[in-house]
Motif scaffolding. Sequence first.
Motif, PDB file in Angstrom:
ATOM      1  N   GLU A   1       1.315   3.470   2.141  1.00  0.00           N
ATOM      2  CA  GLU A   1       2.073   3.656   3.369  1.00  0.00           C
ATOM      3  C   GLU A   1       2.006   2.365   4.181  1.00  0.00           C
ATOM      4  O   GLU A   1       1.085   1.567   4.027  1.00  0.00           O
ATOM      5  CB  GLU A   1       1.548   4.824   4.195  1.00  0.00           C
ATOM      6  CG  GLU A   1       0.116   4.704   4.654  1.00  0.00           C
ATOM      7  CD  GLU A   1      -0.326   5.923   5.447  1.00  0.00           C
ATOM      8  OE1 GLU A   1      -1.171   5.767   6.344  1.00  0.00           O
ATOM      9  OE2 GLU A   1       0.189   7.034   5.179  1.00  0.00           O
ATOM     10  N   GLY A   2       3.014   2.150   5.004  1.00  0.00           N
ATOM     11  CA  GLY A   2       3.024   0.911   5.762  1.00  0.00           C
ATOM     12  C   GLY A   2       4.255   0.775   6.633  1.00  0.00           C
ATOM     13  O   GLY A   2       5.057   1.710   6.788  1.00  0.00           O
ATOM     14  N   ARG A   3       4.400  -0.415   7.165  1.00  0.00           N
ATOM     15  CA  ARG A   3       5.490  -0.735   8.088  1.00  0.00           C
ATOM     16  C   ARG A   3       6.187  -2.001   7.590  1.00  0.00           C
ATOM     17  O   ARG A   3       5.533  -3.022   7.361  1.00  0.00           O
ATOM     18  CB  ARG A   3       4.931  -0.962   9.492  1.00  0.00           C
ATOM     19  CG  ARG A   3       5.932  -1.325  10.587  1.00  0.00           C
ATOM     20  CD  ARG A   3       5.181  -1.421  11.917  1.00  0.00           C
ATOM     21  NE  ARG A   3       6.071  -1.676  13.045  1.00  0.00           N
ATOM     22  CZ  ARG A   3       6.391  -2.869  13.517  1.00  0.00           C
ATOM     23  NH1 ARG A   3       5.869  -3.958  12.924  1.00  0.00           N
ATOM     24  NH2 ARG A   3       7.196  -3.002  14.549  1.00  0.00           N
TER      25      ARG A   3
ATOM     26  N   SER B   1       5.907   6.121   3.737  1.00  0.00           N
ATOM     27  CA  SER B   1       4.701   6.715   3.150  1.00  0.00           C
ATOM     28  C   SER B   1       5.074   7.280   1.791  1.00  0.00           C
ATOM     29  O   SER B   1       6.180   7.795   1.595  1.00  0.00           O
ATOM     30  CB  SER B   1       4.124   7.821   4.040  1.00  0.00           C
ATOM     31  OG  SER B   1       5.065   8.863   4.231  1.00  0.00           O
TER      32      SER B   1
ATOM     33  N   PRO C   1       0.816  -1.208   0.000  1.00  0.00           N
ATOM     34  CA  PRO C   1       0.000   0.000   0.000  1.00  0.00           C
ATOM     35  C   PRO C   1       0.853   1.262   0.000  1.00  0.00           C
ATOM     36  O   PRO C   1       2.073   1.177   0.120  1.00  0.00           O
ATOM     37  CB  PRO C   1      -0.809  -0.139   1.294  1.00  0.00           C
ATOM     38  CG  PRO C   1       0.064  -0.966   2.182  1.00  0.00           C
ATOM     39  CD  PRO C   1       0.744  -1.937   1.278  1.00  0.00           C
TER      40      PRO C   1
ATOM     41  N   HIS D   1       9.167   2.520   8.670  1.00  0.00           N
ATOM     42  CA  HIS D   1       7.832   3.030   8.365  1.00  0.00           C
ATOM     43  C   HIS D   1       7.949   3.909   7.116  1.00  0.00           C
ATOM     44  O   HIS D   1       8.821   4.777   7.050  1.00  0.00           O
ATOM     45  CB  HIS D   1       7.282   3.861   9.520  1.00  0.00           C
ATOM     46  CG  HIS D   1       7.172   3.098  10.813  1.00  0.00           C
ATOM     47  ND1 HIS D   1       5.996   2.512  11.224  1.00  0.00           N
ATOM     48  CD2 HIS D   1       8.100   2.819  11.771  1.00  0.00           C
ATOM     49  CE1 HIS D   1       6.204   1.908  12.390  1.00  0.00           C
ATOM     50  NE2 HIS D   1       7.468   2.070  12.744  1.00  0.00           N
TER      51      HIS D   1
END
Length: 345
Positions: free
Chosen positions: A197-199, A228, A195, A226
């Motif tokens: 943004e994410g981790r 974005s 996606p 992290h």
Amino acid sequence: MSDAAFVPGADPVVLVVDDADDDQRLDQCLARRVPELSRARLQGLIRAGHVDVDGATVTEPKRKVKAGAAIAVALPAPEPSNAVAEAIPLEIVYEDPHLLVVNKPAGLVVHPAAGHASGTLVNALLAHCGSELSGIGGVARPGIVHRLDKETSGLLVVAKSDAAHQGLAAQFADHGRTGPLERTYRALAWGAPKPVEGRIDAPIGRAPNHRQRFAIVASGKPAVTHYSTDRRFPASDPIASLVSCRLETGRTHQIRVHLSAKGHPLLGDTLYGAGFRTKANRLPAAVRERIDALSGQALHAAVLGFAHPVTGETLRFESPLPPDLDALLAALDTLPADAPGRSRF
């Protein structure tokens, strides 16, 4: 921070083993109680005879300790640095008697090493503040508590005093879990992460078959990034994207490894993005020229925040993209909506 301040050349600091460390290895106990010193540094002190347990010198790091035992740790006076002071220009964005923050250009190595005995950030700092250097690392030199890859530009904090070195090292060891430590990078990557943004939580260690590379390996050290997505070029079916990455840990090549593992290596990264060279050849000439002009990966340490290790004041600094990355960003911005995207390369 540890229970007491460590000063090179001063009297030993005595720590009493608590119940939580009963029957633990000596080096593990000290690593928990003395976060400003790396475990490797503590193991070296033990083997060199600078650690006593209940009055007896112990030279074996894996020796078990019992609750109530008194551990005395002595930091020897720092050895002279072999590095030579060199009048290399520095962009200093903040300085006080305890620390300084520099905006490192791409191409500048942080610390002397094999193949880079001179012309490094440390050589420049020795010339700038050679009489005010931290020696807690064992050598009288600027307190390098974190590093940037040679070709990564951006913000770096350096300790000038032992008190600053201790406090900064403790914050970086804590990874910002209990304080204001903040490290955000801006990267130009191939394609666009999904996606948006994410981790990324994946351990990093040496690549099994390539000593210069790091990789996601089960036996690696914990690593968390992290991310974005700030912009996409073009917005639909993007060829590249501008990504912000906030580090929760600080492993070698962490952002480069994590993004390449998602299929989005950094523009200009020949170590982790070699497979994208032919794709770059299909881009408009203006974009290719800007990528070719990069000295390395398109990565910039844009934000650095931390608590001042002596005053406690929260400091936060921002650095704009350097000219070469800014020019590449502008060239990517000219890509037409019908430019060949990732799926059509």
